[in-house]
Design an enzyme around this catalytic site. Structure first.
Site, PDB file in Angstrom:
ATOM      1  N   LYS A 163       5.015  -0.460 -14.198  1.00 49.32           N
ATOM      2  CA  LYS A 163       6.328  -1.105 -14.030  1.00 49.32           C
ATOM      3  C   LYS A 163       6.512  -2.126 -15.139  1.00 49.32           C
ATOM      4  O   LYS A 163       5.570  -2.834 -15.508  1.00 49.32           O
ATOM      5  CB  LYS A 163       6.379  -1.827 -12.689  1.00 49.32           C
ATOM      6  CG  LYS A 163       7.647  -2.674 -12.553  1.00 49.32           C
ATOM      7  CD  LYS A 163       7.970  -3.082 -11.172  1.00 49.32           C
ATOM      8  CE  LYS A 163       7.000  -4.083 -10.605  1.00 49.32           C
ATOM      9  NZ  LYS A 163       7.230  -4.266  -9.180  1.00 49.32           N
ATOM     10  N   GLY A 210       0.774  -1.240   0.000  1.00 44.58           N
ATOM     11  CA  GLY A 210       0.000   0.000   0.000  1.00 44.58           C
ATOM     12  C   GLY A 210       0.804   1.288   0.000  1.00 44.58           C
ATOM     13  O   GLY A 210       0.230   2.360   0.194  1.00 44.58           O
TER      14      GLY A 210
HETATM   15  C1  LIG Z   1       5.774  -4.783  -6.035  1.00 46.20           C
HETATM   16  S1  LIG Z   1       4.246  -5.189  -5.320  1.00 46.20           S
HETATM   17  C2  LIG Z   1       3.396  -3.660  -5.276  1.00 46.20           C
HETATM   18  C3  LIG Z   1       3.894  -2.688  -4.241  1.00 46.20           C
HETATM   19  C4  LIG Z   1       3.003  -1.485  -4.099  1.00 46.20           C
HETATM   20  N1  LIG Z   1       3.073  -0.610  -5.271  1.00 46.20           N
HETATM   21  C5  LIG Z   1       3.372  -0.656  -2.895  1.00 46.20           C
HETATM   22  O1  LIG Z   1       3.916   0.429  -3.091  1.00 46.20           O
HETATM   23  O2  LIG Z   1       3.111  -1.082  -1.766  1.00 46.20           O
HETATM   24  C6  LIG Z   1       3.438  -6.027  -6.612  1.00 46.20           C
HETATM   25  C7  LIG Z   1       2.035  -6.454  -6.264  1.00 46.20           C
HETATM   26  O3  LIG Z   1       1.371  -6.900  -7.446  1.00 46.20           O
HETATM   27  C8  LIG Z   1       0.378  -7.803  -7.018  1.00 46.20           C
HETATM   28  N2  LIG Z   1      -0.142  -8.560  -8.159  1.00 46.20           N
HETATM   29  C9  LIG Z   1       0.528  -9.396  -8.981  1.00 46.20           C
HETATM   30  N3  LIG Z   1      -0.297  -9.945  -9.880  1.00 46.20           N
HETATM   31  C10 LIG Z   1      -1.529  -9.420  -9.644  1.00 46.20           C
HETATM   32  C11 LIG Z   1      -2.801  -9.609 -10.240  1.00 46.20           C
HETATM   33  N4  LIG Z   1      -2.968 -10.452 -11.263  1.00 46.20           N
HETATM   34  N5  LIG Z   1      -3.861  -8.933  -9.746  1.00 46.20           N
HETATM   35  C12 LIG Z   1      -3.700  -8.095  -8.686  1.00 46.20           C
HETATM   36  N6  LIG Z   1      -2.508  -7.878  -8.076  1.00 46.20           N
HETATM   37  C13 LIG Z   1      -1.442  -8.535  -8.546  1.00 46.20           C
HETATM   38  C14 LIG Z   1       1.130  -8.666  -6.008  1.00 46.20           C
HETATM   39  O4  LIG Z   1       0.243  -9.366  -5.160  1.00 46.20           O
HETATM   40  C15 LIG Z   1       1.976  -7.627  -5.275  1.00 46.20           C
HETATM   41  O5  LIG Z   1       1.395  -7.216  -4.072  1.00 46.20           O
END
Ligand SMILES: C[S@@+](CC[C@H](N)C(=O)[O-])C[C@H]1O[C@@H](n2cnc3c(N)ncnc32)[C@H](O)[C@@H]1O
Length: 205
Positions: free
Chosen positions: A161, A60
């Site tokens: 990203k 988050g």
């Molecule tokens: C690098 S983290 C994000 C960090 C976030 N931007 C933050 O600042 O806290 C990537 C996130 O993408 C989510 N994710 C990956 N595939 C996904 C999908 N198909 N649908 C929803 N979320 C997804 C993962 O669960 C993970 O929490």
């Protein structure tokens, strides 16, 4: 043995990391906050009353950073596979963005009103099989771009990203056809050893 050493190195790097320390001090859930803050400082992605969609939002920190920059009239809609603690002015949906039912849930919340900014930090679980991982990343990024294309207001912005690999050139081409300006960025807070970088689409046509 090798695995333990690698884990130790990661912990050491994490504890000495300038952005980890700053995140703890500033109350962000993750150092990732600074990637978004840096891009926002450079490109002025957020305006006070913005409605923002944050894809792949957990834990988050991007939502936290965005929330601190919008007024109470602004709103964030966040989605992740994983649970996420509450963030001010943010409605969170837990689910898979690739599933139609989850997309529909998000679209219902938007109440037929276009948004100002779409940000996506989604990253799949890496399998180690390069072609498979790249295909999963491309799939997520295509869905994010389709969503941005459908729901961004004219002049709205997009940040996603990505990783250099097959399909990259075509993806940038698609962005260029949709936005007036396209930027490719590696924020200072993105670790050098990470192959990630960010694409920013400015001013949707
Ligand atoms: C690098 S983290 C994000 C960090 C976030 N931007 C933050 O600042 O806290 C990537 C996130 O993408 C989510 N994710 C990956 N595939 C996904 C999908 N198909 N649908 C929803 N979320 C997804 C993962 O669960 C993970 O929490």
């Amino acid at each position: 043995m090798k695995k333990t050493r690698t884990k130790k190195n990661w912990i050491k790097e994490h504890l000495s990391d300038e952005f980890v320390k700053r995140a703890q001090k500033d109350g962000f859930r993750s150092r990732a906050a600074y990637k978004f803050i840096e891009m926002n400082d450079k490109y002025h992605l957020i305006r006070p009353n913005d409605r923002i969609v944050d894809l792949g939002s957990a834990p988050g920190s991007w939502s936290q950073a965005a929330s601190s920059l919008i007024s109470n009239n602004g709103k964030i809609f966040a989605i992740d596979l994983l649970p996420m603690d509450d963030v001010k002015n943010t409605t969170f949906i837990q689910g898979d963005f690739r599933e139609l039912s989850i997309l529909q849930k998000l679209e219902e919340l938007l109440e037929n009103t276009a948004v100002d900014l779409v940000i996506s930090d989604m990253a799949p679980n890496i399998s180690g099989i390069k072609s498979r991982d790249q295909a999963m990343i491309n799939d997520l990024n295509d869905l994010s771009l389709k969503f941005a294309s459908d729901w961004l207001k004219p002049k709205g912005h997009f940040m996603v990203k990505t990783f250099m690999g097959s399909g990259f050139e075509e993806y940038v081409k698609k962005l260029r056809s949709l936005f007036n300006k396209v930027k490719i960025e590696k924020p200072d807070s993105s670790r050098d050893r990470s192959a990630e970088f960010f694409l920013i689409g400015l001013e949707k046509r």
